[in-house]
Design a protein around this motif. Structure first.
Motif, PDB file in Angstrom:
ATOM      1  N   CYS A  53       0.885  -1.156   0.012  1.00  0.00           N
ATOM      2  CA  CYS A  53       0.026   0.062   0.169  1.00  0.00           C
ATOM      3  C   CYS A  53       0.954   1.305   0.178  1.00  0.00           C
ATOM      4  O   CYS A  53       0.495   1.987  -0.730  1.00  0.00           O
ATOM      5  CB  CYS A  53      -0.990   0.123   1.107  1.00  0.00           C
ATOM      6  N   ILE A  54       1.905   1.377   0.796  1.00  0.00           N
ATOM      7  CA  ILE A  54       2.736   2.461   0.824  1.00  0.00           C
ATOM      8  C   ILE A  54       3.427   2.384  -0.522  1.00  0.00           C
ATOM      9  O   ILE A  54       3.513   3.693  -1.065  1.00  0.00           O
ATOM     10  CB  ILE A  54       3.910   2.278   2.008  1.00  0.00           C
ATOM     11  N   GLU A  55       4.010   1.415  -0.948  1.00  0.00           N
ATOM     12  CA  GLU A  55       4.588   1.606  -2.492  1.00  0.00           C
ATOM     13  C   GLU A  55       3.522   2.129  -3.469  1.00  0.00           C
ATOM     14  O   GLU A  55       4.047   2.839  -4.209  1.00  0.00           O
ATOM     15  CB  GLU A  55       5.260   0.295  -2.657  1.00  0.00           C
ATOM     16  N   TYR A  56       2.375   1.848  -3.360  1.00  0.00           N
ATOM     17  CA  TYR A  56       1.418   2.081  -4.097  1.00  0.00           C
ATOM     18  C   TYR A  56       1.211   3.747  -4.181  1.00  0.00           C
ATOM     19  O   TYR A  56       0.967   4.493  -4.948  1.00  0.00           O
ATOM     20  CB  TYR A  56      -0.053   1.408  -4.068  1.00  0.00           C
ATOM     21  N   LEU A  57       1.072   4.298  -3.015  1.00  0.00           N
ATOM     22  CA  LEU A  57       0.711   5.583  -2.730  1.00  0.00           C
ATOM     23  C   LEU A  57       1.975   6.499  -2.914  1.00  0.00           C
ATOM     24  O   LEU A  57       1.806   7.684  -3.234  1.00  0.00           O
ATOM     25  CB  LEU A  57       0.248   5.720  -1.066  1.00  0.00           C
ATOM     26  N   ALA A  58       3.193   5.820  -2.826  1.00  0.00           N
ATOM     27  CA  ALA A  58       4.360   6.636  -3.276  1.00  0.00           C
ATOM     28  C   ALA A  58       4.381   7.112  -4.895  1.00  0.00           C
ATOM     29  O   ALA A  58       5.259   8.153  -4.951  1.00  0.00           O
ATOM     30  CB  ALA A  58       5.623   5.744  -3.141  1.00  0.00           C
ATOM     31  N   ARG A  59       3.549   6.521  -5.647  1.00  0.00           N
ATOM     32  CA  ARG A  59       3.453   7.049  -7.019  1.00  0.00           C
ATOM     33  C   ARG A  59       2.692   8.384  -7.095  1.00  0.00           C
ATOM     34  O   ARG A  59       2.764   9.153  -8.163  1.00  0.00           O
ATOM     35  CB  ARG A  59       2.931   5.936  -7.890  1.00  0.00           C
ATOM     36  N   PHE A  60       1.943   8.854  -6.100  1.00  0.00           N
ATOM     37  CA  PHE A  60       1.302  10.003  -6.010  1.00  0.00           C
ATOM     38  C   PHE A  60       2.059  11.323  -5.664  1.00  0.00           C
ATOM     39  O   PHE A  60       2.533  11.120  -4.596  1.00  0.00           O
ATOM     40  CB  PHE A  60      -0.128   9.974  -5.390  1.00  0.00           C
ATOM     41  N   ARG A  61       1.694  12.491  -6.255  1.00  0.00           N
ATOM     42  CA  ARG A  61       2.395  13.580  -5.693  1.00  0.00           C
ATOM     43  C   ARG A  61       1.799  14.073  -4.176  1.00  0.00           C
ATOM     44  O   ARG A  61       2.583  14.501  -3.525  1.00  0.00           O
ATOM     45  CB  ARG A  61       2.187  14.843  -6.742  1.00  0.00           C
ATOM     46  N   GLN A  62       0.609  13.813  -4.112  1.00  0.00           N
ATOM     47  CA  GLN A  62      -0.156  13.886  -2.887  1.00  0.00           C
ATOM     48  C   GLN A  62      -0.436  12.582  -2.136  1.00  0.00           C
ATOM     49  O   GLN A  62      -1.779  12.786  -2.217  1.00  0.00           O
ATOM     50  CB  GLN A  62      -1.099  15.127  -2.762  1.00  0.00           C
ATOM     51  N   PRO A  63       0.202  11.935  -1.544  1.00  0.00           N
ATOM     52  CA  PRO A  63      -0.585  10.696  -1.442  1.00  0.00           C
ATOM     53  C   PRO A  63      -1.287  10.809  -0.068  1.00  0.00           C
ATOM     54  O   PRO A  63      -2.463  10.098  -0.066  1.00  0.00           O
ATOM     55  CB  PRO A  63       0.799   9.634  -0.777  1.00  0.00           C
ATOM     56  N   LEU A  64      -1.041  11.646   0.792  1.00  0.00           N
ATOM     57  CA  LEU A  64      -2.050  11.828   1.891  1.00  0.00           C
ATOM     58  C   LEU A  64      -3.437  12.450   1.577  1.00  0.00           C
ATOM     59  O   LEU A  64      -4.417  12.056   1.996  1.00  0.00           O
ATOM     60  CB  LEU A  64      -1.338  13.018   2.978  1.00  0.00           C
ATOM     61  N   LYS A  65      -3.168  13.192   0.307  1.00  0.00           N
ATOM     62  CA  LYS A  65      -4.661  13.792  -0.089  1.00  0.00           C
ATOM     63  C   LYS A  65      -5.324  12.641  -0.855  1.00  0.00           C
ATOM     64  O   LYS A  65      -6.670  12.692  -0.612  1.00  0.00           O
ATOM     65  CB  LYS A  65      -4.495  14.980  -1.105  1.00  0.00           C
ATOM     66  N   VAL A  66      -4.807  11.773  -1.772  1.00  0.00           N
ATOM     67  CA  VAL A  66      -5.411  10.558  -2.180  1.00  0.00           C
ATOM     68  C   VAL A  66      -6.164   9.874  -1.193  1.00  0.00           C
ATOM     69  O   VAL A  66      -7.303   9.515  -1.322  1.00  0.00           O
ATOM     70  CB  VAL A  66      -4.426   9.764  -2.935  1.00  0.00           C
ATOM     71  N   VAL A  67      -5.453   9.711   0.097  1.00  0.00           N
ATOM     72  CA  VAL A  67      -6.007   8.675   1.030  1.00  0.00           C
ATOM     73  C   VAL A  67      -7.270   9.348   1.912  1.00  0.00           C
ATOM     74  O   VAL A  67      -8.092   8.732   2.177  1.00  0.00           O
ATOM     75  CB  VAL A  67      -4.829   8.185   2.215  1.00  0.00           C
ATOM     76  N   CYS A  68      -7.022  10.798   1.937  1.00  0.00           N
ATOM     77  CA  CYS A  68      -7.939  11.517   2.614  1.00  0.00           C
ATOM     78  C   CYS A  68      -9.099  11.787   1.976  1.00  0.00           C
ATOM     79  O   CYS A  68     -10.478  11.411   2.235  1.00  0.00           O
ATOM     80  CB  CYS A  68      -7.504  12.897   2.937  1.00  0.00           C
ATOM     81  N   ASP A  69      -9.148  11.802   0.582  1.00  0.00           N
ATOM     82  CA  ASP A  69     -10.212  11.891  -0.352  1.00  0.00           C
ATOM     83  C   ASP A  69     -11.076  10.635  -0.349  1.00  0.00           C
ATOM     84  O   ASP A  69     -12.181  10.723  -0.283  1.00  0.00           O
ATOM     85  CB  ASP A  69      -9.638  12.252  -1.824  1.00  0.00           C
ATOM     86  N   GLU A  70     -10.219   9.615  -0.383  1.00  0.00           N
ATOM     87  CA  GLU A  70     -10.974   8.266  -0.305  1.00  0.00           C
ATOM     88  C   GLU A  70     -11.686   8.058   1.070  1.00  0.00           C
ATOM     89  O   GLU A  70     -12.748   7.545   1.031  1.00  0.00           O
ATOM     90  CB  GLU A  70     -10.056   7.065  -0.554  1.00  0.00           C
ATOM     91  N   TRP A  71     -11.092   8.338   1.937  1.00  0.00           N
ATOM     92  CA  TRP A  71     -11.611   8.329   3.609  1.00  0.00           C
ATOM     93  C   TRP A  71     -13.040   9.107   3.617  1.00  0.00           C
ATOM     94  O   TRP A  71     -13.982   8.764   4.045  1.00  0.00           O
ATOM     95  CB  TRP A  71     -10.671   8.915   4.540  1.00  0.00           C
ATOM     96  N   ILE A  72     -12.997  10.375   3.127  1.00  0.00           N
ATOM     97  CA  ILE A  72     -13.990  11.366   3.098  1.00  0.00           C
ATOM     98  C   ILE A  72     -15.203  10.535   2.190  1.00  0.00           C
ATOM     99  O   ILE A  72     -16.385  10.414   2.555  1.00  0.00           O
ATOM    100  CB  ILE A  72     -13.783  12.464   2.569  1.00  0.00           C
ATOM    101  N   LYS A  73     -14.948   9.930   1.087  1.00  0.00           N
ATOM    102  CA  LYS A  73     -15.796   9.140   0.262  1.00  0.00           C
ATOM    103  C   LYS A  73     -16.581   8.262   0.740  1.00  0.00           C
ATOM    104  O   LYS A  73     -17.530   8.009   0.884  1.00  0.00           O
ATOM    105  CB  LYS A  73     -15.309   8.638  -1.315  1.00  0.00           C
ATOM    106  N   LEU A  74     -15.830   7.526   1.379  1.00  0.00           N
ATOM    107  CA  LEU A  74     -16.170   6.186   2.309  1.00  0.00           C
ATOM    108  C   LEU A  74     -17.198   6.739   3.284  1.00  0.00           C
ATOM    109  O   LEU A  74     -18.280   5.862   3.572  1.00  0.00           O
ATOM    110  CB  LEU A  74     -15.109   5.210   2.637  1.00  0.00           C
ATOM    111  N   ASP A  75     -16.865   7.575   4.187  1.00  0.00           N
ATOM    112  CA  ASP A  75     -17.575   8.233   5.293  1.00  0.00           C
ATOM    113  C   ASP A  75     -18.821   8.712   4.743  1.00  0.00           C
ATOM    114  O   ASP A  75     -19.919   8.311   5.449  1.00  0.00           O
ATOM    115  CB  ASP A  75     -16.858   9.270   6.014  1.00  0.00           C
ATOM    116  N   ARG A  76     -18.977   9.005   3.500  1.00  0.00           N
ATOM    117  CA  ARG A  76     -20.153   9.406   3.104  1.00  0.00           C
ATOM    118  C   ARG A  76     -21.214   8.220   2.834  1.00  0.00           C
ATOM    119  O   ARG A  76     -22.351   8.305   2.862  1.00  0.00           O
ATOM    120  CB  ARG A  76     -20.112  10.424   1.677  1.00  0.00           C
TER     121      ARG A  76
END
Length: 115
Positions: A53-76
């Motif tokens: 998972c960490i290796e996957y996230l490393a490909r993104f410029r803003q990995p924290l934002k990627v995770v946060c956006d998904e977290w918010i989407k799941l919370d909805r």
């Protein structure tokens, strides 16, 4: 990766401090999601847990934002569960035995029942 996420979180914090209190208050859900994701992701990095998972996230410029956006989407998606919980709370009446009633509500409903 840990430094990137720390930097991304610091930039997010700094951006929030530039806004009014009303704006920040309106963004409390997003802020909570960002803090939660930052803390959980930091733990994973420190423990070197879940490396794919960490290796996957490393490909993104803003990995924290990627995770946060998904977290918010799941919370909805939990809105349905929230609605079910409210319905169960109302049907069970369990809150009535452990929470105080609003005095204005009691007066209004008691006076309606008398008429």
């Amino acid at each position: 990766m840990e430094k990137r996420i720390d930097r991304e979180f610091a930039e997010y914090e700094n951006a929030m401090t530039e806004h009014s209190a009303a704006y920040v208050f309106a963004k409390c859900g997003e802020i909570n999601a960002m803090c939660t994701c930052y803390n959980l992701l930091t733990i994973k990095l420190v423990q070197a847990a879940d490396m794919p998972c960490i290796e996957y996230l490393a490909r993104f410029r803003q990995p924290l934002k990627v995770v946060c956006d998904e977290w918010i989407k799941l919370d909805r998606k939990h809105e349905e569960a929230f609605d079910s919980m409210l319905q169960a709370l109302m049907e069970s009446g369990s809150a009535e035995s452990r929470s105080d009633f609003d005095p204005d509500w009691v007066v209004k409903h008691c006076s309606q029942a008398m008429h």
